[in-house]
Enzyme design. Structure first.
Site, short mmCIF file in Angstrom:
data_model
loop_
_atom_site.label_atom_id
_atom_site.label_comp_id
_atom_site.label_asym_id
_atom_site.label_seq_id
_atom_site.Cartn_x
_atom_site.Cartn_y
_atom_site.Cartn_z
N ASN A 95 0.87 -1.18 0.00
CA ASN A 95 0.00 0.00 0.00
C ASN A 95 0.91 1.23 0.00
O ASN A 95 1.48 1.59 1.02
CB ASN A 95 -0.88 -0.04 1.25
CG ASN A 95 -1.71 1.22 1.41
OD1 ASN A 95 -1.84 2.01 0.48
ND2 ASN A 95 -2.26 1.42 2.61
N HIS A 135 -9.36 1.34 5.12
CA HIS A 135 -8.07 1.59 5.77
C HIS A 135 -8.26 2.61 6.90
O HIS A 135 -9.00 3.58 6.74
CB HIS A 135 -7.04 2.08 4.75
CG HIS A 135 -5.66 2.09 5.31
ND1 HIS A 135 -5.22 3.08 6.16
CD2 HIS A 135 -4.64 1.21 5.18
CE1 HIS A 135 -3.96 2.80 6.52
NE2 HIS A 135 -3.59 1.67 5.94
N GLU A 141 -5.19 -4.79 11.14
CA GLU A 141 -4.16 -3.76 11.33
C GLU A 141 -4.48 -2.96 12.58
O GLU A 141 -5.33 -2.06 12.54
CB GLU A 141 -4.18 -2.77 10.15
CG GLU A 141 -3.81 -3.33 8.82
CD GLU A 141 -3.35 -2.23 7.86
OE1 GLU A 141 -2.18 -2.25 7.49
OE2 GLU A 141 -4.15 -1.37 7.51
P1 PGA Z 1 3.03 0.57 7.60
O1 PGA Z 1 1.55 0.77 7.02
O2 PGA Z 1 3.53 -0.74 7.05
O3 PGA Z 1 3.81 1.76 7.07
O4 PGA Z 1 2.91 0.57 9.08
C1 PGA Z 1 0.67 -0.30 6.92
C2 PGA Z 1 -0.64 0.19 6.39
O5 PGA Z 1 -1.06 1.30 6.73
O6 PGA Z 1 -1.30 -0.48 5.59
#
Ligand code: PGA
Length: 225
Positions: free
Chosen positions: A6, A82, A143
């Site tokens: 992403n 997200h 997440e």
């Molecule tokens: P990060 O982001 O790997 O930079 O922590 C993950 C995400 O927001 O999908």
């Protein structure tokens, strides 16, 4: 196992060109760049996802991109829900977005996760309630909001328990057997340890994905070791 990148709102056009020359893509990698750059990734033959879709099908919605537009270009996946969109843009019409994506043959990567101090189970159940009526084409990314872009990662045991909870809950409540990924500060250093979590089906990576060298390293660890 899937490895999803992403990119959020990162990389200029010259940086994207360089990235595309240096990335060693494998079939289980999904690239989600800024919408402007989607055609370049598609021309390269890479599997591509969009970072969000409109809740509307088409029409006078300045700045939006519809699931049908993305799908007609060759995009295969859509990230929906997200935490950055939930928080910064008060993204609320997630059920409509999920429906638009599925109706237009995009596979949904639906993000859920608790903020620091929140009751995890309660939040996850609330966020999963949108899956009522969905029968296919969806996967979940767990997440925890406090782990995104912070360098903090839950223990393997915490992730394993949460992933199993999500899988069992979705099976029982919606008769859905889903792939579940983890996201939040995954990088080329910790992915080796994280990949030993047996219930996990892959990773959603932010920061470490738009550095082609790091993303290549991660895919080597995940798919070749
Ligand atoms: P990060 O982001 O790997 O930079 O922590 C993950 C995400 O927001 O999908």
């Amino acid at each position: 196992m899937k490895l999803i990148g992403n990119f959020k709102m990162n990389l200029t056009y010259p940086e994207v060109c360089k990235y595309l020359q240096t990335i060693q893509a494998s079939e289980n990698m999904i690239f989600c760049p800024t919408n402007l750059y989607l055609p370049f990734f598609l021309e390269k033959g890479l599997t591509v996802g969009i970072q969000d879709v409109s809740e509307y099908s088409m029409g006078s919605y300045t700045g939006q991109t519809s699931a049908s537009q993305a799908s007609s270009l060759g995009v295969k996946y859509a990230i929906i829900g997200h935490s950055e969109r939930r928080k910064k843009y008060k993204d609320e019409n997630l059920k409509e977005k999920i429906n638009q994506a599925i109706y237009n043959n995009l596979k949904v990567i639906y993000c859920i996760g608790e903020e620091e101090g929140q009751n995890k189970q309660e939040i996850l159940i609330h966020q999963l309630s949108l899956l009522e009526g969905v029968i296919h084409s969806i996967s979940i990314v767990y997440e925890p909001v406090w782990a995104i872009d912070t360098g903090k990662v839950p223990t393997n045991q915490e992730i394993e328990e949460t992933v199993l909870f999500i899988k069992e809950y979705c099976q029982k409540k919606f008769h859905l057997s889903l792939e579940v990924y983890y996201g939040g500060s995954v990088d080329e250093e910790n992915i080796k340890k994280l990949k030993t979590i047996s219930s996990l089906d892959g990773f959603l990576v932010g920061k470490a994905s738009y550095d082609s060298e790091k993303f290549n390293q991660m895919s080597n660890i995940l798919f070749l070791q």
